[in-house]
Motif scaffolding. Structure first.
Motif, PDB file in Angstrom:
ATOM      1  N   GLU A 193       0.816  -1.215   0.000  1.00  0.00           N
ATOM      2  CA  GLU A 193       0.000   0.000   0.000  1.00  0.00           C
ATOM      3  C   GLU A 193       0.851   1.267   0.000  1.00  0.00           C
ATOM      4  N   GLU A 194       2.071   1.137   0.480  1.00  0.00           N
ATOM      5  CA  GLU A 194       2.965   2.299   0.558  1.00  0.00           C
ATOM      6  C   GLU A 194       3.558   2.646  -0.805  1.00  0.00           C
ATOM      7  N   PHE A 195       3.759   1.617  -1.644  1.00  0.00           N
ATOM      8  CA  PHE A 195       4.395   1.844  -2.947  1.00  0.00           C
ATOM      9  C   PHE A 195       3.497   1.306  -4.062  1.00  0.00           C
ATOM     10  N   PRO A 196       2.786   2.176  -4.771  1.00  0.00           N
ATOM     11  CA  PRO A 196       1.868   1.720  -5.832  1.00  0.00           C
ATOM     12  C   PRO A 196       2.574   1.047  -6.994  1.00  0.00           C
ATOM     13  N   ASN A 197       3.885   1.274  -7.148  1.00  0.00           N
ATOM     14  CA  ASN A 197       4.639   0.670  -8.252  1.00  0.00           C
ATOM     15  C   ASN A 197       5.308  -0.643  -7.864  1.00  0.00           C
ATOM     16  N   LEU A 198       5.015  -1.157  -6.670  1.00  0.00           N
ATOM     17  CA  LEU A 198       5.653  -2.372  -6.168  1.00  0.00           C
ATOM     18  C   LEU A 198       4.879  -3.623  -6.582  1.00  0.00           C
ATOM     19  N   ILE A 199       5.612  -4.585  -7.140  1.00  0.00           N
ATOM     20  CA  ILE A 199       5.084  -5.916  -7.404  1.00  0.00           C
ATOM     21  C   ILE A 199       6.004  -6.918  -6.714  1.00  0.00           C
ATOM     22  N   VAL A 200       5.425  -7.830  -5.947  1.00  0.00           N
ATOM     23  CA  VAL A 200       6.203  -8.878  -5.277  1.00  0.00           C
ATOM     24  C   VAL A 200       5.783 -10.220  -5.863  1.00  0.00           C
ATOM     25  N   THR A 201       6.750 -11.003  -6.314  1.00  0.00           N
ATOM     26  CA  THR A 201       6.441 -12.345  -6.803  1.00  0.00           C
ATOM     27  C   THR A 201       7.041 -13.378  -5.857  1.00  0.00           C
ATOM     28  N   GLN A 202       6.276 -14.428  -5.628  1.00  0.00           N
ATOM     29  CA  GLN A 202       6.737 -15.550  -4.810  1.00  0.00           C
ATOM     30  C   GLN A 202       6.351 -16.847  -5.510  1.00  0.00           C
ATOM     31  N   THR A 203       6.715 -17.964  -4.914  1.00  0.00           N
ATOM     32  CA  THR A 203       6.482 -19.263  -5.553  1.00  0.00           C
ATOM     33  C   THR A 203       6.249 -20.329  -4.496  1.00  0.00           C
ATOM     34  N   LEU A 204       5.624 -21.419  -4.912  1.00  0.00           N
ATOM     35  CA  LEU A 204       5.503 -22.584  -4.035  1.00  0.00           C
ATOM     36  C   LEU A 204       6.553 -23.649  -4.377  1.00  0.00           C
ATOM     37  N   SER A 205       7.491 -23.293  -5.251  1.00  0.00           N
ATOM     38  CA  SER A 205       8.474 -24.267  -5.734  1.00  0.00           C
ATOM     39  C   SER A 205       9.627 -24.515  -4.770  1.00  0.00           C
ATOM     40  N   LYS A 206       9.877 -23.590  -3.867  1.00  0.00           N
ATOM     41  CA  LYS A 206      11.062 -23.698  -3.019  1.00  0.00           C
ATOM     42  C   LYS A 206      10.707 -24.187  -1.617  1.00  0.00           C
ATOM     43  N   ALA A 207      10.356 -23.273  -0.730  1.00  0.00           N
ATOM     44  CA  ALA A 207      10.098 -23.636   0.659  1.00  0.00           C
ATOM     45  C   ALA A 207       8.918 -24.590   0.809  1.00  0.00           C
ATOM     46  N   TYR A 208       7.939 -24.482  -0.078  1.00  0.00           N
ATOM     47  CA  TYR A 208       6.740 -25.315   0.041  1.00  0.00           C
ATOM     48  C   TYR A 208       6.872 -26.654  -0.684  1.00  0.00           C
ATOM     49  N   GLY A 209       7.997 -26.861  -1.379  1.00  0.00           N
ATOM     50  CA  GLY A 209       8.275 -28.162  -1.960  1.00  0.00           C
ATOM     51  C   GLY A 209       7.340 -28.589  -3.076  1.00  0.00           C
ATOM     52  N   MET A 210       6.855 -27.631  -3.871  1.00  0.00           N
ATOM     53  CA  MET A 210       5.891 -27.978  -4.920  1.00  0.00           C
ATOM     54  C   MET A 210       6.339 -27.482  -6.293  1.00  0.00           C
ATOM     55  N   ALA A 211       7.616 -27.668  -6.605  1.00  0.00           N
ATOM     56  CA  ALA A 211       8.125 -27.235  -7.908  1.00  0.00           C
ATOM     57  C   ALA A 211       7.384 -27.924  -9.052  1.00  0.00           C
ATOM     58  N   GLY A 212       6.947 -29.155  -8.820  1.00  0.00           N
ATOM     59  CA  GLY A 212       6.313 -29.927  -9.876  1.00  0.00           C
ATOM     60  C   GLY A 212       4.925 -29.468 -10.273  1.00  0.00           C
ATOM     61  N   ILE A 213       4.246 -28.698  -9.430  1.00  0.00           N
ATOM     62  CA  ILE A 213       2.884 -28.280  -9.790  1.00  0.00           C
ATOM     63  C   ILE A 213       2.857 -26.944 -10.515  1.00  0.00           C
ATOM     64  N   ARG A 214       3.975 -26.219 -10.538  1.00  0.00           N
ATOM     65  CA  ARG A 214       4.095 -24.946 -11.248  1.00  0.00           C
ATOM     66  C   ARG A 214       3.043 -23.942 -10.802  1.00  0.00           C
ATOM     67  N   LEU A 215       3.270 -23.317  -9.663  1.00  0.00           N
ATOM     68  CA  LEU A 215       2.370 -22.269  -9.199  1.00  0.00           C
ATOM     69  C   LEU A 215       3.177 -21.054  -8.760  1.00  0.00           C
ATOM     70  N   GLY A 216       2.988 -19.955  -9.464  1.00  0.00           N
ATOM     71  CA  GLY A 216       3.632 -18.689  -9.116  1.00  0.00           C
ATOM     72  C   GLY A 216       2.600 -17.721  -8.570  1.00  0.00           C
ATOM     73  N   ILE A 217       3.060 -16.811  -7.737  1.00  0.00           N
ATOM     74  CA  ILE A 217       2.158 -15.876  -7.067  1.00  0.00           C
ATOM     75  C   ILE A 217       2.643 -14.450  -7.273  1.00  0.00           C
ATOM     76  N   CYS A 218       1.710 -13.583  -7.598  1.00  0.00           N
ATOM     77  CA  CYS A 218       2.006 -12.158  -7.770  1.00  0.00           C
ATOM     78  C   CYS A 218       1.180 -11.369  -6.778  1.00  0.00           C
ATOM     79  N   TYR A 219       1.835 -10.483  -6.046  1.00  0.00           N
ATOM     80  CA  TYR A 219       1.159  -9.589  -5.111  1.00  0.00           C
ATOM     81  C   TYR A 219       1.403  -8.149  -5.567  1.00  0.00           C
ATOM     82  N   ALA A 220       0.348  -7.382  -5.676  1.00  0.00           N
ATOM     83  CA  ALA A 220       0.487  -5.992  -6.117  1.00  0.00           C
ATOM     84  C   ALA A 220      -0.789  -5.232  -5.776  1.00  0.00           C
TER      85      ALA A 220
END
Length: 345
Positions: A193-220
């Motif tokens: 909310e502080e930065f309108p030009n900020l986009i954060v991307t995360q994934t379930l491929s690393k810490a969540y151990g789900m690289a095989g299902i291919r799920l990416g997440i975008c927060y903005a």
């Protein structure tokens, strides 16, 4: 900053595709669906998936403390990144800025979308050179990609540098947090909310151990998410991926245990690597891997292959001459790596 000024004109004028599952949003209980030309015989996947992934987004919203309106899901983070290019970068006109050494798909996607690439190498400590980045940027610089914790170096970028860039770069700033769950640094999610030009991307491929299902997440911001939603394929995240993701996300204790194990393994690996005579430098890591400088990276890489161990040779990347990247494995895998390293001459 007015986000509308960054959107490509044809994307602004685009009327998004409306799928059958988008048009009917009522109570699905006891309804007869004759709207989407599906096979009517039930087998668990004969119906199209929820195009907005509502159940999955609600779980992520609870875990990450971010509104559902600020979440977009993709077929891996690569699709999310590609959507950003398609929405905001005019081919053969606009440019993006990347900071090598960094994740290679930024450059690949830029080339696929006919977008110019401006490169500003990280400094010797693998930190952004803020003033140089701002000097290189021009009126056609639409996106700045920051990978933090960075791949392949493993370190996080300083809070001050990122904040400075968010305030002064006149375009979108994408912070790729694929490895944030292994870091002590706070995610930038809570500052959307502080930065309108900020986009954060995360994934379930690393810490969540789900690289095989291919799920990416975008927060903005809701504004950015709405634009990306308008251009994404209608059913980009399949039903099996959605089911597996929300099942795994609910097993918080499993994820917590695995992250703890990986962090302990990382510390032990670093300690053992210090005893290897041809290791000349071990870089600090906030990720699930360790970047290590050796005497001859190509030689050591090939030797490990012969021992049945696959690592990543990063010697061709700027600032990474004679560097190997070791992913933290299981305790037994880490022991095997150290055992074999000690036998190399």
């Amino acid at each position: 900053m007015n986000i509308q000024d960054l959107i490509r004109p044809n994307i602004k004028a685009l009327k998004p595709y409306s799928s059958a599952r988008d048009e009917f949003q009522g109570n699905t209980d006891a309804m007869v669906f004759l709207d989407a030309n599906e096979n009517p015989f039930e087998n668990g996947v004969n119906r199209y998936p929820d195009p907005q992934q509502r159940t999955l987004k609600s779980i992520l919203s609870e875990i990450k403390k971010v509104s559902v309106k600020n979440i977009l899901l993709g077929n891996g983070s690569d699709e999310v990144l590609d959507l950003i290019f398609r929405a905001f970068c005019e081919p053969n006109q606009d440019n993006i800025i990347i900071l090598p050494p960094t994740y290679g798909m930024y450059e690949v996607l830029a080339n696929l979308n006919a977008v110019e690439i401006k490169k500003v190498n990280l400094n010797k400590d693998f930190q952004p050179r803020v003033e140089t980045i701002l000097n290189v940027a021009n009126s056609n610089s639409k996106v700045l990609f920051l990978c933090s914790p960075n791949n392949p170096t493993g370190n996080s970028f300083s809070k001050e540098s990122i904040e400075n860039l968010l305030k002064k770069f006149n375009g979108l700033v994408v912070i790729d947090e694929a490895y944030i769950d292994f870091s002590n640094e706070k995610s930038w999610l809570q500052r959307l909310e502080e930065f309108p030009n900020l986009i954060v991307t995360q994934t379930l491929s690393k810490a969540y151990g789900m690289a095989g299902i291919r799920l990416g997440i975008c927060y903005a911001s809701h504004e950015i998410i709405r634009v990306l939603n308008n251009i994404k394929p209608p059913y980009n995240v399949n039903e099996l991926t959605q089911q597996k993701a929300w099942e795994q996300l609910k097993q918080k204790e499993v994820t917590t245990y695995q992250i703890k194990s990986i962090l302990e393994g990382r510390d032990n690996l670093i300690s053992e690597l210090k005893q290897i005579n041809f290791v000349t430098k071990i870089y600090p890591s906030d990720a699930n891997f360790v970047l290590v400088k050796v005497d001859d990276a190509t030689k050591r890489y090939n030797q490990l292959i012969e021992k049945g161990i696959v690592t990543r040779n990063r010697t061709s990347q700027p600032g990474c001459e004679n560097c190997l990247r070791f992913t933290v494995g299981t305790p037994d895998e880490n022991k095997k790596l150290i055992k074999e390293l000690k036998t190399l001459t």
